[in-house]
Write an enzyme that holds these catalytic residues in place. Structure first.
Site, PDB file in Angstrom:
ATOM      1  N   TYR A  79      27.472  30.413  38.737  1.00 39.65           N
ATOM      2  CA  TYR A  79      28.558  30.372  39.549  1.00 39.65           C
ATOM      3  C   TYR A  79      29.147  29.053  39.892  1.00 39.65           C
ATOM      4  O   TYR A  79      28.216  28.403  39.808  1.00 39.65           O
ATOM      5  CB  TYR A  79      28.357  31.122  40.988  1.00 39.65           C
ATOM      6  N   GLU A 125      26.170  37.068  47.278  1.00 40.64           N
ATOM      7  CA  GLU A 125      25.432  36.811  48.485  1.00 40.64           C
ATOM      8  C   GLU A 125      25.309  35.454  48.975  1.00 40.64           C
ATOM      9  O   GLU A 125      24.410  34.888  49.615  1.00 40.64           O
ATOM     10  CB  GLU A 125      23.949  37.347  48.303  1.00 40.64           C
ATOM     11  N   ASN A 184      35.884  37.708  40.395  1.00 46.26           N
ATOM     12  CA  ASN A 184      34.579  37.960  40.325  1.00 46.26           C
ATOM     13  C   ASN A 184      34.268  39.845  40.763  1.00 46.26           C
ATOM     14  O   ASN A 184      34.870  39.901  41.858  1.00 46.26           O
ATOM     15  CB  ASN A 184      33.483  37.333  41.043  1.00 46.26           C
ATOM     16  N   GLU A 185      34.194  40.618  39.855  1.00 46.84           N
ATOM     17  CA  GLU A 185      34.264  42.072  40.346  1.00 46.84           C
ATOM     18  C   GLU A 185      35.493  42.406  41.323  1.00 46.84           C
ATOM     19  O   GLU A 185      35.472  43.021  42.073  1.00 46.84           O
ATOM     20  CB  GLU A 185      33.180  42.335  41.042  1.00 46.84           C
ATOM     21  N   GLU A 264      25.780  41.350  34.472  1.00 45.71           N
ATOM     22  CA  GLU A 264      24.815  41.252  35.604  1.00 45.71           C
ATOM     23  C   GLU A 264      23.882  42.459  35.223  1.00 45.71           C
ATOM     24  O   GLU A 264      24.250  43.655  35.798  1.00 45.71           O
ATOM     25  CB  GLU A 264      25.535  41.504  36.842  1.00 45.71           C
ATOM     26  N   TYR A 332      14.894  37.668  44.861  1.00 51.89           N
ATOM     27  CA  TYR A 332      15.588  38.597  44.213  1.00 51.89           C
ATOM     28  C   TYR A 332      14.597  39.513  43.154  1.00 51.89           C
ATOM     29  O   TYR A 332      15.041  40.417  42.489  1.00 51.89           O
ATOM     30  CB  TYR A 332      16.777  37.873  43.195  1.00 51.89           C
TER      31      TYR A 332
END
Ligand SMILES: *[C@@H]1O[C@H](CO)[C@@H](O)[C@H](O)[C@H]1NC(C)=O
Ligand SMILES: *[C@@H]1O[C@H](CO)[C@@H](O)[C@H](O)[C@H]1NC(C)=O
Ligand SMILES: *[C@@H]1O[C@H](CO)[C@@H](O)[C@H](O)[C@H]1NC(C)=O
Ligand SMILES: *[C@@H]1O[C@H](CO)[C@@H](O)[C@H](O)[C@H]1NC(C)=O
Ligand SMILES: *[C@@H]1O[C@H](CO)[C@@H](O)[C@H](O)[C@H]1NC(C)=O
Ligand SMILES: *[C@@H]1O[C@H](CO)[C@@H](O)[C@H](O)[C@H]1NC(C)=O
Ligand SMILES: *[C@@H]1O[C@H](CO)[C@@H](O)[C@H](O)[C@H]1NC(C)=O
Length: 664
Positions: A79, A125, A184-185, A264, A332
């Site tokens: 990103y 996030e 994004n999405e 993803e 994660y």
């Protein structure tokens, strides 16, 4: 003999010549072909992993990227975090930790291509999904991720700087970037504003050229693809372990002829404070990965290396009430852990990928050694209230509380001070807009906590002439969904006593970007008082009332690395025994700690923030609720400690019990 040799040299040179001419003549392209990508005209499939440069110390970028290469990846996905590059409107930073071009160059040197997710919104996030908070300064009601002109003006200015910066890094221009994601999405967002996507597409094409391959990513469902895709942007999907054939179906409806792409593929999942640490088991991850590879899909594993939300950069989900901030660790449960070490999941994925690689994989670089620096004595320095003028030299006066954004503050804490002018028969202090957690003091004595999730009022004992201080923590802006809007921090409503609005406030922005030697020297030399005890009457921790708390205070400890030349290693700060606050190592903001909430108990301390022997390392903690020091006559002792250990604890909750027998 001599003749023969000359001939061979001649032939050799001719071959080299020919090769060089051909290499120069090959057009660098990256395109969508029938059921495959085409790189320089050849079928190409990427096997990628996500890594965010903002979450990995820059001196470790190469280490992590080499480990990703050694896992069998040919690509990384990353990103762009707008907010770290434009901290103030029109003031840009592309150096040091923000040197995104350098990051991509290292990837290229290591032999990795790049799939770039350029934003402007990224979710991830990350604080406000990467959108700088100043974008909303003049109007809390602006609608982000739409053609709202106030939002678009900021976006356009940013893209006019970002896109020309990355253009030379495109594969077609000799760099590593294969393709660039727009937004994004977007299909998960309520707005479904095609004009916005069209506007972005136009900007991307204007700056990057028509040859750059642009794409979108959405959840693997037709509802998402409906609002997230646009003609001219290649549509991809994201999903975790499961039946990949089924998950790819919606994408195939949009892209019947192109390659399958999972942008993803979830190797793990994010955490929230107060929820168990997320974990995803290895067999399910390896099985679906194999299934996708056998389908010929291009896959990006999210995350491959999660890293750390240093400072105040964590995002949050939900919205008050039901606000869920993300902790400092972004481990994660990824194949490389927070500190960049290969895990069993890494080895399992590598074993699989070895079978899809033509040559042998590079050896796995070893995990960087860690060190347990041991126990450090922490000394009380000052309460936050008494340190205010040093920490925040330019307070703002205003009739009513202003939000952080309104006083040009992006992150951290903010303190609101009011001098009470009259007596109230039953003084109930309230605020319906606490963002997100507020510590209330009256004449320095702690009264309790007000929270955006409730309780939002406190019965206090106060008389005219006493001072109210409200220390508010911004716990991280929401990064997902409709609630990324109206995301102002601090106190965003008036403060009331009963039904009356309290007027005349002194506002102290506390971004805590000045926790350095000079500030500490000033604080240590100013009159020292002790952190005042108080009985928390309401809004106690975890629903329990009558918990004893301290006034939010600063503590400092110093230690030296072992007496070996240049010896510095990563370590983990174990916050067990402490309650909630912020930790700083030699001025570097390590992040938030909240071990009584969990699941994160240790903070990752990368070696680059430490100093080698014989220098002193300064650890500063701003503890908001309780320090594990002995008390005598309401005076705090200097016997509190904190410990550096060599393994992380991110799947637990510390059970701190104060000497008064109250548990959190
Ligand atoms: C490279 O692209 C140029 C411009 O499109 C074209 O004229 C040339 O023939 C191409 N060369 C090769 C080797 O494909
Ligand atoms: C840019 O960010 C780096 C941190 O990586 C910082 O050291 C530097 O001071 C910043 N530059 C400016 C001009 O703010
Ligand atoms: C704030 O933004 C909203 C949404 O664009 C708009 O309707 C409103 O008029 C704006 N208010 C001001 C004071 O500019
Ligand atoms: C407020 O109450 C206190 C305690 O009852 C009293 O001493 C003081 O004079 C009062 N002040 C005002 C302004 O009424
Ligand atoms: C404050 O006191 C009033 C009256 O004693 C009581 O009704 C109310 O519930 C209390 N408020 C809080 C937040 O404890
Ligand atoms: C605070 O109260 C004043 C006076 O009633 C009002 O003008 C102002 O808009 C209020 N501020 C907020 C954020 O509600
Ligand atoms: C946390 O993780 C460690 C290391 O994987 C493991 O040994 C420990 O049992 C886990 N603890 C909990 C409470 O799950």
């Amino acid at each position: 003999m001599v003749d023969g040799l000359s001939k061979m040299i001649l032939i050799y040179f001719c071959v080299v010549c020919l090769y060089a001419t051909q290499a120069a003549a090959v057009n660098r392209t990256f395109e969508v072909g029938y059921k495959t990508f085409l790189k320089d005209g050849e079928p190409y499939r990427y096997i990628s992993g996500s890594i965010h440069y903002s979450r990995v110390p820059h001196y470790y970028w190469k280490d992590r990227l080499m480990k990703m290469k050694a896992a069998g990846l040919n690509t990384i996905q990353m990103y762009i975090n707008w907010n770290v590059h434009e901290p103030k409107p029109g003031k840009y930073n592309f150096t040091g930790q923000q040197d995104v071009v350098q990051f991509m160059k290292i990837a290229q040197d290591v032999g990795l291509d790049v799939v770039l997710r350029a934003g402007p919104y990224i979710c991830g996030e990350w604080e406000m999904g990467g959108i700088p908070p100043w974008v909303t300064k003049n109007n809390a009601s602006i609608v982000l991720r739409t053609i709202d002109p106030q939002y678009l003006a900021a976006v356009d200015r940013w893209l006019s700087v970002l896109l020309p910066t990355i253009k030379p890094m495109l594969h077609i221009n000799g760099g590593p970037i294969l393709m660039v994601q727009v937004e994004n999405e977007y299909g998960s967002y309520f707005a479904c504003d095609y004009d916005y996507l069209r506007h972005l597409r136009l900007q991307f094409i204007n700056y990057l050229g028509t040859e750059a391959l642009l794409f979108t990513t959405d959840g693997a469902g037709e509802n998402y693809l409906k609002c997230g895709t646009l003609e001219g942007l290649y549509s991809t999907v994201d999903f975790g372990p499961g039946d990949a054939v089924n998950y790819f179906k919606p994408m195939q409806k949009w892209e019947p002829n192109g390659p399958l792409v999972n942008s993803e593929y979830y190797t793990g999942w994010l955490d929230h404070w107060g929820s168990p640490h997320s974990q995803r088991d290895i067999p399910s991850i390896v099985n679906t990965l194999k299934q996708m590879l056998d389908l010929g899909a291009s896959v990006n594993m999210y995350m491959f290396e999660g890293g750390t939300n240093f400072g105040f950069m964590n995002g949050a989900n939900g919205a008050h009430p039901g606000f869920q901030p993300v902790p400092t660790s972004y481990d994660y449960d990824a194949p490389l852990n927070e500190a960049g070490d290969p895990t069993p999941k890494y080895m399992a994925i590598r074993d699989l990928l070895a079978k899809y690689n033509t040559g042998p994989l590079p050896p796995v670089p070893p995990a960087l050694p860690k060190y347990a620096y041991g126990t450090v004595q922490m000394k009380f320095v000052s309460t936050v209230v008494e340190a205010l003028h040093t920490l925040s030299p330019e307070p703002v006066q205003y009739k009513w509380p202003l939000s952080m954004e309104q006083v040009n503050q992006n992150y951290g804490f903010i303190v609101y001070r009011h001098l009470l002018r009259k007596n109230y028969t039953s003084p109930t202090l309230g605020c319906l807009g606490v963002r997100d957690r507020a510590y209330v003091m009256i004449d320095k004595q702690p009264q309790g906590i007000m929270n955006g999730d409730g309780p939002n009022s406190l019965n206090v004992s106060i008389v005219a002439g006493q001072t109210i201080d409200i220390i508010v923590e911004n716990q991280g802006r929401i990064n997902f969904g409709t609630s990324i809007n109206g995301n102002w921090k601090g106190l965003i409503q008036n403060v009331t006593m009963g039904t009356e609005v309290l007027e005349d406030w002194e506002i102290f922005p506390l971004p805590l970007d000045n926790i350095n030697e000079e500030t500490l020297r000033k604080l240590e030399h100013s009159a020292r008082s002790s952190p005042h005890l108080g009985a928390l009457k309401q809004g106690g921790y975890h629903g329990k009332a009558d918990t004893v708390v301290l006034t939010p205070s600063l503590y400092k400890g110093t230690f030296q690395a072992p007496n070996k030349p240049g010896f510095l290693r990563d370590t983990f700060l174990n916050m067990d025994g402490w309650f909630k606050g912020q930790a700083f190592m030699n001025g570097f903001n390590l992040g938030r700690y909240w071990p009584v909430k969990g699941p994160q108990v240790t903070l990752y301390v990368p070696s680059g923030v430490l100093k080698a022997y014989p220098a002193e390392n300064d650890l500063v903690m701003m503890e908001l609720e309780w320090a594990p020091c002995a008390m005598n006559n309401n005076q705090i002792g200097d016997d509190c400690t904190v410990k550096f250990i060599d393994t992380p604890i991110i799947n637990s909750t510390s059970i701190a019990v104060s000497q008064f027998g109250h548990s959190p």
